[in-house]
Design a protein around this motif. Sequence first.
Motif, mmCIF file in Angstrom:
data_model
loop_
_atom_site.group_PDB
_atom_site.id
_atom_site.type_symbol
_atom_site.label_atom_id
_atom_site.label_comp_id
_atom_site.label_asym_id
_atom_site.label_seq_id
_atom_site.Cartn_x
_atom_site.Cartn_y
_atom_site.Cartn_z
ATOM 1 N N VAL A 67 12.373 22.055 26.035
ATOM 2 C CA VAL A 67 12.792 22.771 25.271
ATOM 3 C C VAL A 67 13.574 23.786 26.030
ATOM 4 O O VAL A 67 14.760 24.252 25.522
ATOM 5 C CB VAL A 67 11.763 23.822 24.587
ATOM 6 C CG1 VAL A 67 12.170 25.108 23.837
ATOM 7 C CG2 VAL A 67 11.111 22.805 23.284
ATOM 8 N N ALA A 68 13.390 24.248 27.393
ATOM 9 C CA ALA A 68 14.147 25.111 28.127
ATOM 10 C C ALA A 68 15.414 24.294 28.354
ATOM 11 O O ALA A 68 16.389 24.966 28.527
ATOM 12 C CB ALA A 68 13.390 25.165 29.431
ATOM 13 N N ILE A 69 15.625 23.084 28.515
ATOM 14 C CA ILE A 69 16.767 22.260 28.779
ATOM 15 C C ILE A 69 17.627 22.158 27.385
ATOM 16 O O ILE A 69 18.936 22.462 27.548
ATOM 17 C CB ILE A 69 16.542 20.883 29.216
ATOM 18 C CG1 ILE A 69 15.859 21.177 30.701
ATOM 19 C CG2 ILE A 69 18.016 20.130 29.465
ATOM 20 C CD1 ILE A 69 15.095 19.945 31.383
ATOM 21 N N GLU A 70 16.928 21.825 26.327
ATOM 22 C CA GLU A 70 17.700 21.343 25.178
ATOM 23 C C GLU A 70 17.698 22.285 24.090
ATOM 24 O O GLU A 70 18.357 22.277 23.075
ATOM 25 C CB GLU A 70 17.235 19.873 24.818
ATOM 26 C CG GLU A 70 17.261 18.926 25.412
ATOM 27 C CD GLU A 70 18.916 18.346 25.533
ATOM 28 O OE1 GLU A 70 19.628 18.658 24.870
ATOM 29 O OE2 GLU A 70 19.200 17.818 26.704
ATOM 30 N N GLY A 71 16.666 23.227 24.304
ATOM 31 C CA GLY A 71 16.655 24.462 22.786
ATOM 32 C C GLY A 71 15.306 24.118 22.260
ATOM 33 O O GLY A 71 14.757 23.153 21.957
ATOM 34 N N GLU A 72 15.041 25.214 21.416
ATOM 35 C CA GLU A 72 13.957 25.293 20.608
ATOM 36 C C GLU A 72 13.931 24.010 19.592
ATOM 37 O O GLU A 72 12.802 23.633 19.321
ATOM 38 C CB GLU A 72 13.778 26.627 19.982
ATOM 39 C CG GLU A 72 12.450 26.815 19.304
ATOM 40 C CD GLU A 72 11.204 26.825 20.213
ATOM 41 O OE1 GLU A 72 10.035 26.459 19.937
ATOM 42 O OE2 GLU A 72 11.365 27.253 21.386
ATOM 43 N N ASN A 73 14.863 23.807 19.039
ATOM 44 C CA ASN A 73 15.034 22.772 18.040
ATOM 45 C C ASN A 73 14.378 21.512 18.563
ATOM 46 O O ASN A 73 14.040 20.452 17.603
ATOM 47 C CB ASN A 73 16.582 22.608 17.480
ATOM 48 C CG ASN A 73 16.796 23.560 16.642
ATOM 49 O OD1 ASN A 73 15.901 24.343 16.159
ATOM 50 N ND2 ASN A 73 18.025 23.589 16.455
ATOM 51 N N MET A 74 14.316 21.163 19.863
ATOM 52 C CA MET A 74 13.710 20.043 20.321
ATOM 53 C C MET A 74 12.066 19.910 20.181
ATOM 54 O O MET A 74 11.377 18.807 20.392
ATOM 55 C CB MET A 74 14.129 19.809 21.617
ATOM 56 C CG MET A 74 15.709 19.577 21.728
ATOM 57 S SD MET A 74 16.249 18.193 21.031
ATOM 58 C CE MET A 74 15.597 16.955 21.823
ATOM 59 N N ARG A 75 11.707 21.048 20.229
ATOM 60 C CA ARG A 75 9.973 21.080 20.312
ATOM 61 C C ARG A 75 9.291 20.163 19.268
ATOM 62 O O ARG A 75 8.427 19.499 19.839
ATOM 63 C CB ARG A 75 9.749 22.690 20.128
ATOM 64 C CG ARG A 75 8.035 22.866 20.104
ATOM 65 C CD ARG A 75 7.576 24.210 20.308
ATOM 66 N NE ARG A 75 8.221 25.195 21.238
ATOM 67 C CZ ARG A 75 8.178 25.089 22.542
ATOM 68 N NH1 ARG A 75 6.950 24.502 23.138
ATOM 69 N NH2 ARG A 75 8.603 25.941 23.281
ATOM 70 N N SER A 76 9.735 20.411 18.086
ATOM 71 C CA SER A 76 9.026 19.514 17.171
ATOM 72 C C SER A 76 9.317 18.001 17.121
ATOM 73 O O SER A 76 8.683 17.164 16.596
ATOM 74 C CB SER A 76 9.464 19.977 15.808
ATOM 75 O OG SER A 76 10.865 19.683 15.552
ATOM 76 N N VAL A 77 10.335 17.630 18.084
ATOM 77 C CA VAL A 77 10.474 16.117 18.356
ATOM 78 C C VAL A 77 10.324 15.519 19.375
ATOM 79 O O VAL A 77 10.823 14.514 19.884
ATOM 80 C CB VAL A 77 12.030 15.850 17.676
ATOM 81 C CG1 VAL A 77 12.246 16.167 16.088
ATOM 82 C CG2 VAL A 77 13.057 16.662 18.469
ATOM 83 N N THR A 78 9.766 16.394 20.356
ATOM 84 C CA THR A 78 9.529 16.057 21.788
ATOM 85 C C THR A 78 8.137 15.567 21.684
ATOM 86 O O THR A 78 7.172 15.902 21.527
ATOM 87 C CB THR A 78 9.557 17.257 22.683
ATOM 88 O OG1 THR A 78 10.806 17.750 22.701
ATOM 89 C CG2 THR A 78 9.115 16.877 24.234
ATOM 90 N N TRP A 79 8.194 14.134 22.256
ATOM 91 C CA TRP A 79 6.700 13.267 22.271
ATOM 92 C C TRP A 79 6.498 13.392 23.807
ATOM 93 O O TRP A 79 7.148 13.019 24.447
ATOM 94 C CB TRP A 79 6.734 12.010 21.996
ATOM 95 C CG TRP A 79 7.381 11.732 20.349
ATOM 96 C CD1 TRP A 79 8.412 12.218 19.636
ATOM 97 C CD2 TRP A 79 6.824 10.888 19.317
ATOM 98 N NE1 TRP A 79 8.370 11.989 18.565
ATOM 99 C CE2 TRP A 79 7.368 10.906 18.174
ATOM 100 C CE3 TRP A 79 5.611 10.029 19.714
ATOM 101 C CZ2 TRP A 79 7.153 10.391 17.252
ATOM 102 C CZ3 TRP A 79 5.214 9.345 18.278
ATOM 103 C CH2 TRP A 79 5.811 9.540 17.147
#
Length: 73
Positions: A30-42
């Motif tokens: 999330v720190a690298i790609e932004g908060e929108n990545m949280r729900s799709v990071t496995w």
Amino acid sequence: MPLIQVQLIENVFTPEQKQEVITKLTDAMVAIEGENMRSVTWVILQEVRSGEWGIGGRALTTEAVHALVSATN
């Protein structure tokens, strides 16, 4: 979407430590790609049996990892 796979020797980490690994790896993405990545990071943690992980030609056991951690503390 990010898929982070981590292999661990069995019985080294507690369930709480495993949750911390999952949380912190997700936070790193999330720190690298932004908060929108949280729900799709496995994050997948896979445990390998004690003695079935080799380093330097020797099998590494759960007990050896615990001894190593104790020596550094």
